[in-house]
Enzyme design. Structure first.
Site, short mmCIF file in Angstrom:
data_model
loop_
_atom_site.label_atom_id
_atom_site.label_comp_id
_atom_site.label_asym_id
_atom_site.label_seq_id
_atom_site.Cartn_x
_atom_site.Cartn_y
_atom_site.Cartn_z
N GLY A 1 0.76 -1.10 0.08
CA GLY A 1 -0.05 -0.03 0.10
C GLY A 1 0.79 1.18 -0.04
CB ALA A 2 -0.40 4.79 -0.06
CB VAL A 3 1.04 3.51 4.98
CG1 VAL A 3 1.78 3.71 6.05
CG2 VAL A 3 0.46 4.94 4.68
NE ARG B 1 -5.41 -7.53 -4.80
CZ ARG B 1 -6.19 -6.93 -3.99
NH1 ARG B 1 -7.23 -7.37 -3.43
NH2 ARG B 1 -5.35 -5.87 -3.50
CB SER B 2 0.09 -8.67 -2.73
OG SER B 2 -0.62 -7.62 -3.01
NE ARG C 1 -4.67 5.84 14.95
CZ ARG C 1 -5.16 6.26 13.64
NH1 ARG C 1 -6.30 6.98 13.52
NH2 ARG C 1 -4.59 5.89 12.54
CB CYS D 1 -2.09 11.24 8.69
SG CYS D 1 -3.67 11.42 7.98
CE LYS E 1 -10.08 8.59 11.86
NZ LYS E 1 -9.46 8.18 10.48
NE ARG F 1 -9.49 13.26 1.46
CZ ARG F 1 -8.76 12.22 2.41
NH1 ARG F 1 -7.68 12.33 2.93
NH2 ARG F 1 -9.69 11.24 2.77
CG HIS G 1 -2.65 15.80 5.96
ND1 HIS G 1 -3.12 15.43 4.60
CD2 HIS G 1 -3.05 14.60 6.84
CE1 HIS G 1 -3.84 14.18 4.55
NE2 HIS G 1 -3.52 13.79 6.00
#
Lengths: 350, 350
Positions: free
Chosen positions: A16-18, A43-44, A103, A132, A223, A245, A252
């Site tokens: 993933g992106a992270v 899948r991966s 969290r 984030c 959050k 957004r 950000h």
């Protein structure tokens, strides 16, 4: 499970992106990684990643994957963390979880090393990486809180699309091309993949990040409110947030208003504090048009702060503009930084 | 100079982003325009505009242009207004000026008709149209101020590129194409044409609108602060602002935080007030993901308000998200609306 010649590190959600950035951050870290276990969905499985000059084969994440793992970095979504993080912890791994799954659990430290590294001592196998938008804000405000006390935070965010994942970034690009070509852009992901309606992000701002809660705040806003109080360990701190957004792929921006507990503080005092703070880069020179911008923060680990100004009408009120790469300090870097802190504090042994 | 069979109306800066929209708003207005005098710089003189089904030839704006003019709408930049607005007023025209040239002058009413229409009675030939970001905010807040009193405003803006003119909009489009094609985008206009440095606007936010002032606020921020107090005629009102440009062509978004002077008010009370307020459209239904968005406000005269929430930690604090077409209610429409108010109040005669 302690190892004498380095750490066995699992990365869950490695594609993933992270996840991809977690590998990059691990590469650049002094953490002695002996073995990497790249984990993802079925899948991966079988694909390869390169780390430390070697190829490692991605395996499907399962409970038994975590045998002999010292540190497990999770970033594969809340449901994966809920299922597998306790399994990993039970097998002796220290979990650093980048989702919102744990969290707010009392037993789970929620850590930004610049703010509350010592909370790591209280972990029971799972440590949570904050949201984030929360991380970059508390990292910038902590030096101010320590010096003057903090009474109140009102934040409006300018959040990047990358926070919604790689597919959301691709959607922004596709929509932007369509608008420029005069085509009707399609919206299938943003603002929230799991919500009912989807809206155009290209050349637009969307004042919804994550799902709406019964109090009409979004989950992202709650959050920021709840995590900030927990990280700063101050239930009396007043925090309120509006999360928006904007059509920016990564990093950000945050317009943050604070009230401190001390009078006669000037913006120059706050600038002096932040110019010397860990993980913070002060970019605040209006005469030379120097201020943080999202495009300049991409790929950097630091939190950039500028536009620091005193409220002309409120003695202890200050504005500032805080920018950071949401995929690095907001996610991958903060997670790896937590691992470094664990090692430094003797909470894991390499 | 009064006319018995309709008004002679001059539009100064008729070829610009706001000027063209002034003609559109005049077309849709019940104002009885007998003669249109389209004015611009020498460069555009001789070109034609269509209005009321007829062609009108653009002339170069000069002091003598304003003989026999009843209403002169100015939107050709501050220096043109400073030079020609007094000349027009001297010749009997009522000037409605969309620049910042006269806004803070004691003798010049600064008017948003939904808020302070009665201030028009005090005009001496020049009336100022407020800054775009101020107009939409005060229009939305006035019903709340009237009902509960207003103690404090903290605003963060998400402003469209169109506020910097048609060339800035073209720059955003050009830069966006360049980024998508992997080219290095050129920046020559934004954030401020007259400032020293220019930055990429595509896929980026820029926390600078207009020039920096000695107190490190931008002029745009100081406009919001000072104009709001003048329009609401309340020097005690606390106002503070952070103004940020986002890569959106038209319509400003604003995250506005207020403190009212009354306790035990709920967000439902504020929604009820705004659902019935002049010029306001309430778009606030989180369960159905209904909230204002910039792309939906383009071409509309109204101010759209949503995301109304009470601060969980502050009894009299509320958030809201305010969106409006900055070129219409923020400029062209508010100017024409002022002209309509002048007629309604008997301050001009048709």
């Amino acid at each position: 499970m302690l190892n004498t010649e380095g750490l066995n590190v699992a990365v869950v959600g490695v594609t993933g992106a992270v996840g991809t950035r977690m590998l990059e951050m691990l590469e650049g870290s002094p953490l002695p990684v002996k073995k990497l276990l790249p984990l993802a969905s079925k899948r991966s499985a079988g694909k390869k990643v390169v780390f430390g000059g070697k190829e490692w084969i991605i395996a499907e994440a399962k409970p038994e994957s975590f045998k002999n793992i010292d540190i497990a970095l999770f970033s594969a979504g809340g449901s994966v963390s809920k299922e597998l993080a306790p399994e990993a912890a039970e097998r002796g791994a220290v979990v650093i979880d980048n989702t919102s799954a744990f969290r707010m659990d009392k037993d789970v430290p929620l850590v930004v090393p610049e703010v509350n590294e010592e909370a790591l001592h209280g972990h029971h196998g799972i440590i949570a990486n904050p949201n984030c938008s929360t991380i970059q804000m508390v990292a910038a405000l902590e030096p101010i809180r320590q010096a003057y006390g903090l009474n109140r935070i009102i934040v409006s965010t300018y959040q990047a699309v990358g926070g919604a994942g790689a597919k959301a970034m691709a959607e922004l690009e596709r929509q932007t091309r369509d608008v420029l070509e005069g085509k009707q852009p399609e919206a299938a992901i943003l603002p929230v993949k799991g919500d009912k309606k989807h809206y155009q992000m290209a050349f637009n701002s969307i004042p919804q990040i994550d799902m709406f809660q019964p109090n009409d705040y979004t989950f992202e806003e709650m959050k920021m409110i709840n995590e900030t109080k927990k990280i700063m360990d101050d239930r009396q701190l007043k925090v309120s947030a509006t999360c928006v957004r904007v059509p920016v792929p990564i990093s950000h921006g945050e317009s943050v208003y604070i009230e401190i507990n001390k009078n006669n503080v000037e913006s120059s005092d706050i600038k002096a504090l932040l110019s010397d703070a860990p993980g913070i880069v002060l970019q605040d020179d209006p005469a030379h048009q120097i201020y943080p911008m999202q495009m300049n923060a991409v790929g950097k680990k630091e939190v950039f702060v500028g536009r620091i100004r005193k409220d002309p009408d409120v003695e202890n009120g200050f504005h500032m503009w805080i920018v950071s790469d949401n995929l690095l300090k907001g996610a991958a870097w903060n997670s790896v930084q937590i691992a470094e802190s664990l090692l430094k504090l003797g909470l894991i042994e390499a």
